[in-house]
Design an enzyme around this catalytic site. Structure first.
Site, mmCIF file in Angstrom:
data_model
loop_
_atom_site.group_PDB
_atom_site.id
_atom_site.type_symbol
_atom_site.label_atom_id
_atom_site.label_comp_id
_atom_site.label_asym_id
_atom_site.label_seq_id
_atom_site.Cartn_x
_atom_site.Cartn_y
_atom_site.Cartn_z
ATOM 1 N N GLU A 87 63.308 71.121 -12.871
ATOM 2 C CA GLU A 87 62.072 70.031 -12.981
ATOM 3 C C GLU A 87 61.888 69.288 -14.024
ATOM 4 O OE1 GLU A 87 57.072 70.548 -12.517
ATOM 5 O OE2 GLU A 87 58.355 72.403 -13.083
ATOM 6 N N CYS A 98 58.505 73.603 -8.033
ATOM 7 C CA CYS A 98 57.788 74.459 -9.261
ATOM 8 C C CYS A 98 56.702 75.030 -8.610
ATOM 9 C CB CYS A 98 57.282 73.799 -10.418
ATOM 10 S SG CYS A 98 57.102 74.904 -11.877
ATOM 11 N N LYS A 147 55.381 66.140 -6.883
ATOM 12 C CA LYS A 147 54.753 67.337 -6.880
ATOM 13 C C LYS A 147 53.310 67.353 -6.617
ATOM 14 C CE LYS A 147 54.390 71.087 -10.123
ATOM 15 N NZ LYS A 147 54.624 71.488 -11.748
#
Length: 265
Positions: A41, A145, A111
């Site tokens: 990430e 994530c 994300k």
């Protein structure tokens, strides 16, 4: 299809150092026969670097950093997934961009589930849940994530046909069980390969726990890193997925008419 995961570098890099780390990993991954390299990430800028620094380093999706990654991908003959802050109309998103060896942008995913102040202070959430691309006949999906900690997000990928789910991450202590318990469970319950590429070292208040992994659809580990800098390699075989789904029939045995109405948007 062989894939490689970079766990590193341990120190928060400036973009030049980050690009050098990606180039080195690309060379090693290509030498090992990998077709795809997945990095952590925010791999090109650092993650817990503060909203001001994120804003300073953010660029459009087709910006100079991803252009440099495209050159690395071409040099070493493989696709590369990198993380960086991407500036769009709605704001700056925590984004993964995947670039093929011919310079093609295979995917861009923002994300969707923001974690804590580190995300909420710096980013706007993405509003597309399932982003996929095809690589050598394998349907590859992307999450980032915290996204993988929501079973709905992984299941949505499985139902959309994702076979390999790549998840660049920045998992820190004391949440190591996410990588060792939850990620294998996600792979098993949704019958997909999961490639989980974590950061390592210390950044701000975070101590990253490493343990990057590639998990098969039956929940077994195909590769697992330690806590330090490492490049791990594993093979993803669609035939293994087909065989696993034949034995572990979770997707086929679902009864959404019983439970989906209980979880309204």
């Amino acid at each position: 299809m062989r894939i490689a995961l970079l766990q590193g570098p341990a120190l928060t890099p400036d973009p030049e150092a980050a690009l050098a780390a990606v180039a080195d990993a690309g060379a090693r991954a290509a030498a090992a026969g990998a077709r795809l390299l997945v990095t952590p990430e925010m791999s090109l800028t650092g993650y817990a670097i503060g909203a001001d620094r994120v804003a300073e380093l953010a660029e459009p999706e087709h910006g100079p950093l991803t252009d440099r990654v495209a050159a690395i991908a071409a040099e070493h003959g493989l696709a590369i997934a990198v993380g960086l802050p991407v500036r769009g109309a709605a704001g700056i998103a925590n984004t993964v961009v995947v670039i093929d060896r011919d310079g093609t942008r295979l995917a861009s995913y923002a994300k969707a589930h923001l974690y804590g102040d580190v995300d909420h202070d710096a980013f706007v959430p993405g509003d597309v849940g399932v982003v996929q691309f095809q690589l050598d006949g394998v349907v590859v999906g992307v999450l980032v994530c915290y996204d993988v900690e929501f079973p709905e997000a992984v299941r949505a990928h499985a139902l959309a046909g994702t076979e390999l789910l790549v998840v660049p991450t920045g998992l820190m202590d004391p949440y190591g069980h996410v990588g060792t318990v939850l990620v294998p469970a996600r792979a098993y319950e949704s019958q997909v390969f999961v490639a989980y590429a974590n950061r390592t070292g210390t950044e701000g208040e975070f101590v990253y726990c490493g343990a990057s992994c590639v998990i098969a659809p039956d929940g077994t580990e195909l590769a697992r890193a330690g806590r330090g800098e490492e490049l791990i390699v594993a093979d993803v075989d669609p035939a293994v997925l087909t065989a696993s789904r034949r034995v572990n029939t979770h997707l086929a045995d679902r009864r959404p008419e019983l439970y989906l109405p209980e979880f309204p948007a």
